[in-house]
Design an enzyme around this catalytic site. Sequence first.
Site, short mmCIF file in Angstrom:
data_model
loop_
_atom_site.label_atom_id
_atom_site.label_comp_id
_atom_site.label_asym_id
_atom_site.label_seq_id
_atom_site.Cartn_x
_atom_site.Cartn_y
_atom_site.Cartn_z
N ASP A 1 0.80 -1.23 0.00
CA ASP A 1 0.00 0.00 0.00
C ASP A 1 0.83 1.29 0.00
O ASP A 1 1.40 1.66 1.04
CB ASP A 1 -0.93 0.03 1.21
CG ASP A 1 -1.76 -1.24 1.36
OD1 ASP A 1 -1.26 -2.34 1.02
OD2 ASP A 1 -2.91 -1.14 1.84
N HIS B 1 -10.59 1.45 0.22
CA HIS B 1 -10.66 2.89 -0.04
C HIS B 1 -10.61 3.23 -1.53
O HIS B 1 -10.31 4.37 -1.89
CB HIS B 1 -9.53 3.63 0.68
CG HIS B 1 -9.66 3.59 2.17
ND1 HIS B 1 -10.77 4.08 2.83
CD2 HIS B 1 -8.83 3.13 3.14
CE1 HIS B 1 -10.61 3.91 4.13
NE2 HIS B 1 -9.45 3.33 4.35
N GLU C 1 -4.07 1.99 -3.00
CA GLU C 1 -5.38 2.42 -2.46
C GLU C 1 -5.29 3.52 -1.41
O GLU C 1 -6.30 4.13 -1.07
CB GLU C 1 -6.15 1.20 -1.94
CG GLU C 1 -5.76 0.77 -0.55
CD GLU C 1 -6.98 0.71 0.37
OE1 GLU C 1 -8.10 0.83 -0.11
OE2 GLU C 1 -6.76 0.55 1.56
N ASN C 2 -4.10 3.77 -0.88
CA ASN C 2 -3.94 4.85 0.10
C ASN C 2 -3.04 5.97 -0.42
O ASN C 2 -2.53 6.78 0.36
CB ASN C 2 -3.33 4.30 1.41
CG ASN C 2 -4.15 3.17 2.01
OD1 ASN C 2 -3.73 2.03 2.02
ND2 ASN C 2 -5.34 3.49 2.48
N HIS D 1 -0.85 -2.74 6.43
CA HIS D 1 0.29 -1.82 6.39
C HIS D 1 1.49 -2.33 7.18
O HIS D 1 2.51 -1.65 7.25
CB HIS D 1 -0.08 -0.41 6.87
CG HIS D 1 -0.98 0.31 5.93
ND1 HIS D 1 -1.17 1.68 5.94
CD2 HIS D 1 -1.76 -0.14 4.92
CE1 HIS D 1 -2.02 2.03 5.00
NE2 HIS D 1 -2.40 0.94 4.37
N HIS E 1 -3.35 -4.30 3.01
CA HIS E 1 -4.31 -3.57 3.85
C HIS E 1 -3.82 -3.27 5.25
O HIS E 1 -4.06 -2.18 5.76
CB HIS E 1 -5.67 -4.27 3.94
CG HIS E 1 -6.64 -3.61 4.87
ND1 HIS E 1 -7.17 -2.36 4.62
CD2 HIS E 1 -7.16 -4.01 6.08
CE1 HIS E 1 -8.00 -2.03 5.61
NE2 HIS E 1 -8.00 -3.00 6.51
FE FE2 Z 1 -7.18 -0.87 3.01
#
Ligand code: FE2
Length: 256
Positions: A8, A68, A39-40, A176, A174
């Site tokens: 991510d 997200h 996604e982040n 992290h 997801h």
């Molecule tokens: Fe996520």
Amino acid sequence: MKILFLGDVTARSGRDAVKRRLPELKNETGADFTIINGENAAHGKGITSSIYRQLMEAGADVVTLGNHAFSKSEIRSAMAECPYLIRPANLEPKEDGRAWIVRECLGKRIAVVNVLGSVFMDAATEDPFVTMDNLLNEIEADVILCDLHAEATAEKELFLRVYQDRLAALIGTHTHVQTADEQIYHGCAYISDAGMCGPFDSILGRDCVEVADRLVHKRLTKYTPSEAEAMICGVLIEVDDNTCRAVSIRRIQERP
Ligand code: FE2
């Protein structure tokens, strides 16, 4: 064939680190194909078409998303202009964008699919096993790689046992936080979480003082990403060119 997967990308410092480091990393590892979870990437939640293009210019072949995916609403209408950006198959609205893609690499058809886990994940609108069964009925490819964007390790481990024979790699994203459980399981490369390309001195990418304000002092806060310098996390997977099965997986973790 070597496949590089970066976890991510989070906030500005994560984007800057990936843009700076990815070209060198591809050279050093000999990666033939690169997947990035983005996604982040936009201020800690979501992605924009401009940031997607920056990740592609840095060297990505496919960019995946997560819960997200649509946090920045402009991306919904821009998905059609982002041909190598994929969104989770079991996330609404399903009409925006696609959940899998096939690209050619070294004469092989590489499919990348994006699925959300359902345990502790409100965003998943369909059971991920039902979703994956349906996807596998549609996809024709030599090598199939799945970004399973999920919270629960047990769900990711079960996913591996169910799909080990169909997937060449199952990469969790997801949380992290990179896990140390990378393995080759019956020819499928696996890690529960690839980790984050984002601010190292942070709480999962978020500003530490703000998280304390929220959790300790019970103040209402917005989401403020940390400005700290970023770490780079991911995995390098090697897939046998003849069998199309994974033969090795190595963790990459670079701290500032
Ligand atoms: Fe996520």
